[in-house]
Design an enzyme around this catalytic site. Sequence first.
Site, PDB file in Angstrom:
ATOM      1  N   SER A 165       0.828  -1.191   0.000  1.00 25.62           N
ATOM      2  CA  SER A 165       0.000   0.000   0.000  1.00 25.62           C
ATOM      3  C   SER A 165       0.875   1.259   0.000  1.00 25.62           C
ATOM      4  CB  SER A 165      -0.905  -0.056   1.228  1.00 25.62           C
ATOM      5  OG  SER A 165      -1.957   0.835   1.117  1.00 25.62           O
TER       6      SER A 165
ATOM      7  N   ASP B 207      -8.740  -6.936  -4.062  1.00 21.72           N
ATOM      8  CA  ASP B 207      -8.328  -5.581  -3.673  1.00 21.72           C
ATOM      9  C   ASP B 207      -8.865  -4.584  -4.701  1.00 21.72           C
ATOM     10  OD1 ASP B 207      -7.072  -3.222  -2.994  1.00 21.72           O
ATOM     11  OD2 ASP B 207      -5.042  -4.059  -2.954  1.00 21.72           O
TER      12      ASP B 207
ATOM     13  N   HIS C 222      -8.027  -5.215   0.183  1.00 21.95           N
ATOM     14  CA  HIS C 222      -6.731  -4.551   0.242  1.00 21.95           C
ATOM     15  C   HIS C 222      -5.900  -5.016   1.435  1.00 21.95           C
ATOM     16  CE1 HIS C 222      -3.712  -1.583  -0.423  1.00 21.95           C
ATOM     17  NE2 HIS C 222      -3.997  -0.894   0.650  1.00 21.95           N
TER      18      HIS C 222
END
Lengths: 401, 209
Positions: A175, A339, A372
Site C-alpha cells: 500500500s 483488492d 486490500h
Amino acid sequence: MSDGVPRVSHIPMADRPNDTGNCGIVEPRYYTFGERDDDPGVHLDCGQELRPVRLCYETYGTLNRDRSNAILLLHAFSGDAHAAGYHHPEDKGPGWWDMMVGPGKAFDTDRYYVICSNVIGGCSGSTGPGSVNPTTGRRYGLDFPVITIADMVRAQVRLIDYLGIDRLLAVAGGSMGGMQALEWASSFPERISGSICLATTARLSAQGIAFDAVGRNAIMSDPRWNNGDYYDSEPPARGLAIARMIGHITYLSDESMRLKFGRRLQERASAELDLFEQFEVESYLEHKGGTFVDRFDANSYIYLSKAIDYFDLVESKGSLDAAFVDSSCKFLVLSFTSDWLYPAYHSKEIVRALMRLGKDVSYTEISSPYGHDAFLLESERQAPLVSAFLNTLMREREADA
Amino acid sequence: MHRSPISYDRIVELVEPESTVLDLGCGNGELLQRLRLERSAHGRGVEIEESLIRECIANGISVFQGNLDEGLQDYESQTYDYVILNQTLQVVHQPIVLLREMIRVGRRVIVGFPNFAFVQNRVQLTVGGRMPKNSTLPYEWYDTPNIHLCTYRDFHQLCRQEQIVVLRQICMNGRWRIPAGLRNLLAIDVYFLLAGRHRNGIAAKASYG
C-alpha cells in the site's frame, strides 16, 4: 493505505501459518538529525526544509559483518515502526507484520537484519504535525509542511546512512509502503538490491482519492479539529473515527464482509424494529473507529492521506519508463484479486513498464477474499514468494562478494 | 506439461548467444536457467501456476503470472529475440491467436510440440481402436489437457496459411533426429524455429541451417 496495525484480528485467521517464533521483546529507538546548523534536515518537495527530524525505528536480527543483509520495511498508512515482536510481555498482540517477520519467517531474522521506521508526518514517534515546532515552541498543527512519499524516503535514506548501510538487500512494503518501495527504486537505485511492492500503485485512482477526501472532510467537519489546532484541548475524535470507518470499508471486500458479518445483528433485544439496533458490521466499524483515535493523530491522517493522493510517479518523473530507467534492483510485485482500492491493473501497469525496460521483475496476482488488507493477512501465500525472492537476492549478493 | 531435459537440449540449440527470451508456460524456469548458463540469454517467463512461479523466483528467474489464453497484450511488438512455447501449443484454447501474438512479440519464435501423426499413435488408433496413450501422450481421453493436438504436417500447413516462415526444424524420436521424408511418421517431438514473413524479412533470410 491500510490498517497497518491489525492487532485485533478482524478476519478469522484459519490460515495463519505455524508460528515458528517471534522477535520477543523489542524496543523502539530514535535517530534525530538536523539539530546542528551543519547537519541538514530533509529538503522537502514543497521547497521547505524540515528540521530537526526525529525518526522512531526498530530493528530485528543482526547486521552481518559486510553489512549486506539489511532489509527496510516500509509501513502502510496507519502503521508504525513496530513491525514485529512485543514491547511488553502483556501486549495484546505483536507488531503489524509479525506473521512475516521473525525467526524462520519470510523476513527471516536469523538471516536478515530487518529495520522498520515510522514515516515523517506520522504520529508514532517520528516528526509529524503533532511534534513541537522549534521556531514557535508550539506543536506544528497545520504549520507542518506538506510532505510527500519521496520526502518520507529521503528521511529513511538518512537513517540508513546513520546505520552505516551502503546498499540495502531489499526494501519492502504494501500500500503506502509499496509506494515508498517504488520511490526507493526510482530515486535511490544504487542503494537497494531488491524492491518488494505489495498491493500498491504508481498513482492512486480517482476512486481512492475520493475516499481519502471524504475521510479528511469528516475530520475537518468536526468542530474540535479547529483548523488543526487542538493539541491543548479535546481532539476531533468523532471526525477521526468516521474517517477510519470509511477507510476500513475500503480495506475490506464484499466477500470478506459477507464472511465475517453477513447481515447479523449485534444483540437482538426485542423483535421490534428500532433505529438504534446495530448490525454486526456497524458495531465493528464503531469499534475500529473508537480504538483508532486512541493511537492516531487527526492531523497525521490528513497529511499522510494527502501524501498518498499526491504520489504519482508518472507525473513526477515524466513517465513510468522514465521513473525506472535507472533502477538496477530486482522487483517482486504482488497484487490481490479482491483488492478494489489498489486493483491488480495498477500493479500490472508498473510491471509492464519494468518489462519494457528489460528489468528483472516478477509478478503474481494472489487470489484472496481479504481485499486490500490481504497483504497483511495472506502470509501463507505471500511468505513463500517473498522468502524465495530474498533468498535469490542474498545468494546473488554473496556471489558478488 | 511433459518437458524433458532432452527437449530443452533442442531448444537451447536453436537460441543464439546473448539473446532476450520470453518463455511462455515456463514451468519452474529450468529452461530459462539453462539458456542463461549456456547461452548467456536474458530471459523472462510466463506461468500461471503459483507454485511454479515460486520455484522460478527461487531459481532467480523473472516471471509474470499470466494466462496464455488471454494473449500477450502485456508485451510490446518485436521486443524479444525469441518467444518460446514448448509443449504448450496443444493445451491453449486458440493456438492460431497465440501463434500470431508470438510472431508479433518475438523476432523469432520457437514452438515445440508432440507430433500426433507418430506411428505409435496411428497404430493405437487404427489397429487398437483406442485413443492414443503412451509416454508422450500419457493421458486418458477424458482427462487430457491436450485439446489441440496436431501433426508435423498440420503445422507446416498452418505456417503456410499464416505466412510464417519456417527457418529451421528439428524432429526427434528420443535421441534420434528424423530426416526429411520420414518426419511425419517417425518424429515424436518436433521443434520449429519461425519468423513472420511480412514484418520480418531479414529474419526470414537468416543463416540457419
